[in-house]
Design an enzyme around this catalytic site. Structure first.
Site, short mmCIF file in Angstrom:
data_model
loop_
_atom_site.label_atom_id
_atom_site.label_comp_id
_atom_site.label_asym_id
_atom_site.label_seq_id
_atom_site.Cartn_x
_atom_site.Cartn_y
_atom_site.Cartn_z
CE LYS A 154 7.51 -17.64 14.33
NZ LYS A 154 6.94 -16.61 15.19
CG ASP A 175 7.21 -15.10 18.84
OD1 ASP A 175 6.72 -14.83 17.73
OD2 ASP A 175 8.35 -14.75 19.19
CG HIS A 196 13.27 -18.38 10.59
ND1 HIS A 196 12.20 -17.86 11.28
CD2 HIS A 196 14.32 -18.29 11.43
CE1 HIS A 196 12.58 -17.47 12.48
NE2 HIS A 196 13.87 -17.72 12.59
CE LYS A 212 10.91 -12.06 22.12
NZ LYS A 212 11.95 -12.12 21.07
CG HIS A 224 10.67 -21.12 15.57
ND1 HIS A 224 10.30 -21.16 14.25
CD2 HIS A 224 10.70 -19.81 15.90
CE1 HIS A 224 10.12 -19.92 13.80
NE2 HIS A 224 10.36 -19.10 14.79
NE ARG A 252 -2.14 -1.50 3.56
CZ ARG A 252 -2.66 -1.66 4.77
NH1 ARG A 252 -3.95 -1.42 4.96
NH2 ARG A 252 -1.92 -2.06 5.79
CE LYS A 281 17.76 -20.40 12.82
NZ LYS A 281 18.45 -19.25 12.24
#
Length: 507
Positions: free
Chosen positions: A152, A239, A182, A344, A244, A47, A186
């Site tokens: 995802k 997440d 992703h 994290k 993963h 956009r 790897k």
């Protein structure tokens, strides 16, 4: 690898961060490595108000210095990149897309092979395929193929994942859908197949008779940054764990496939998800630890708490850390716990798998006057500094039989003239070549959500379920050690032999 068929790659969300930082550099690496066909084109859809020239300027710096050191051809690549200003949610724009694709096909002499990459919010995952189908742009006629890559998250729970799959399959066939994860791109993840299935020394030991437990860790040393608003609706379980890390569990635990083909490998991964023992809502507290990072000084710098991040509610109970104990109820893995954690603001950005072998049945030797228990481990480092390490006992020089642990390791960086391809390079090339092995299949996505759903439901129903704080720069809540069963074991930490300077952190 062989050259690929002529095609046009259409990227919805072309002005977004994913396209600019990951997709365009990956495509340029494939181009500079001569892995793309001579007849190809890239069409960005968004956009944002760009034309071909201004969009090439926008992405130009991301390909500068990327690719092979010799023979770089930035202009040759960028000349193949085009842009169409369009709202993907507006049906009226799709006739213009159809016209633009027809023009590019004639200009480059490309047949009707298209890849549509949805680098968009998930709210468009059902809209875009529906409109593409309605305007006959996903119809596979005359031997030409059409493929769609979806990022995802694939739903927010089992119900929404199943609904999304139903919507996609109403306009596409399963072999047209490429759900990208992703992590599976790897190099070291793919090497697990080779380590297990091409070496007679590992596969005979890869079972409950010889393996005590398995650890999978994926830690990040950064916080949520400007993604606080999105992350707070997701959390670490959705997440990272659901996609993963469960994919890594499946690769570690799967049975040997009859052949290295997409269907056979993905069938075996599906069987693992179907064999994972579901954690009931009443069992969640004994098998799951969740945490949230708190303010702390790390290397002399004050790092803010999660609740003080941009876009995060001040009383948020969203987890930035989760550790889960899983069991796989089948003949190979019965009784072997899998410990999986992610978080994290931890000391290092690292992903690794640690296979803990059972100790020898009788203690014969000693270490500094104490009985030596073997702690044989096979460590598979996925990132950074990809490699594999085997830990075993060795006699200390001198009199007596003192034993110490030693390491035998391999680093991908030690291979001469070998460059490790980035995950998106490998996965994009696989899709172009029609290889879906490293992409998630719809039935496997649904089974993975079945594993996660009881945990989410317990958290939603019980607002007093423990949420432990952990200071930034630590390995998560200390309560997570209570998950590890037997002999005063705790979580292991990144191996120094596989870590770069500054990465190794041990408490």
């Amino acid at each position: 690898m062989q050259r690929t068929e002529p095609h046009i790659l259409v990227i919805f969300g072309a002005s977004g961060d994913l396209t600019r930082r990951k997709l365009i550099p990956a495509l340029y690496k494939l181009y500079s490595g001569k892995l793309l066909p001579e007849q190809f084109g890239i069409l960005g859809i968004g956009r944002t108000s760009f034309n071909d020239g201004s969009y090439r300027d926008y992405i130009g710096e991301t390909v500068s210095g990327t690719g092979n050191s010799e023979g770089n051809d930035n202009k040759g690549f960028l000349d193949r990149v085009h842009y169409l200003e369009m709202d993907p949610a507006d049906e009226s724009g799709y006739p213009h897309l159809e016209t633009k694709l027809s023009e590019l096909r004639k200009s480059y002499g490309i047949p009707g092979n298209y890849i549509f990459y949805l680098a968009t919010p998930p709210s468009l995952y059902k809209t875009i395929p529906r409109y593409l189908h309605d305007f006959q742009m996903t119809s596979e006629k005359n031997g030409f193929w059409k493929r769609i890559i979806i990022e995802k998250p694939f739903g927010l729970d089992f119900g929404s994942a199943r609904k999304l799959n139903e919507q996609l399959l109403s306009v596409l066939s399963e072999d047209q859908i490429y759900r990208i994860d992703h992590y599976l791109g790897k190099e070291t993840v793919q090497n697990i197949f080779v380590t297990r299935f091409s070496n007679g020394i590992f596969e005979p030991l890869w079972n409950r008779n010889y393996i005590d437990h398995v650890e999978i860790t994926s830690s990040e040393d950064f916080g949520v940054g400007s993604r606080g608003g999105y992350y707070d609706r997701s959390g670490a379980l959705r997440d990272m764990f659901q996609n993963h890390l469960l994919q890594l569990v499946a690769i570690v635990a799967m049975e040997p496939p009859s052949s290295i083909s997409s269907d056979n490998i993905r069938n075996e991964m599906l069987k693992v998800f179907q064999s994972v023992r579901l954690i009931s809502k009443d069992e969640v507290e004994d098998n799951v630890i969740r945490g949230q990072y708190m303010e702390a000084h790390v290397r002399g710098e004050l790092q803010r708490s999660y609740r003080n991040e941009q876009g995060v509610p001040p009383a948020s109970r969203t987890e930035t850390y989760v550790a889960v104990k899983l069991y796989i109820d089948n003949w190979r893995w019965g009784g072997v716990p899998f410990y999986v954690r992610t978080g994290k603001r931890m000391p290092a950005k690292v992903t690794e798998i640690v296979i803990h072998f059972k100790p020898s049945p009788h203690t014969l030797f000693c270490n500094e006057g104490k009985g030596y228990e073997s702690s044989n481990q096979l460590i598979i480092r996925i990132q950074p500094n990809e490699g594999i390490l085997l830990k075993f006992g060795m006699k200390v020089q001198g009199a007596g039989y003192n034993v110490q642990d030693v390491n035998m390791d391999f680093h991908y960086k030690d291979l001469m003239n070998a460059e490790i391809p980035k995950a998106y390079e490998r996965l994009l090339l696989d899709c172009i070549q029609g290889d879906s092995t490293l992409y998630a299949r719809g039935d496997a996505v649904e089974e993975a959500w079945k594993i996660v759903d009881p945990i989410l439901q317990r958290w939603e129903d019980d607002q007093h379920f423990p949420l432990y704080g952990y200071p930034c720069g630590t390995w998560g809540p200390e309560q997570a050690d209570s998950l590890i069963e037997g002999r005063k074991l705790t979580w292991s930490y990144p191996s120094k032999n596989l870590a770069d300077d500054g990465i190794y952190c041990e408490l």
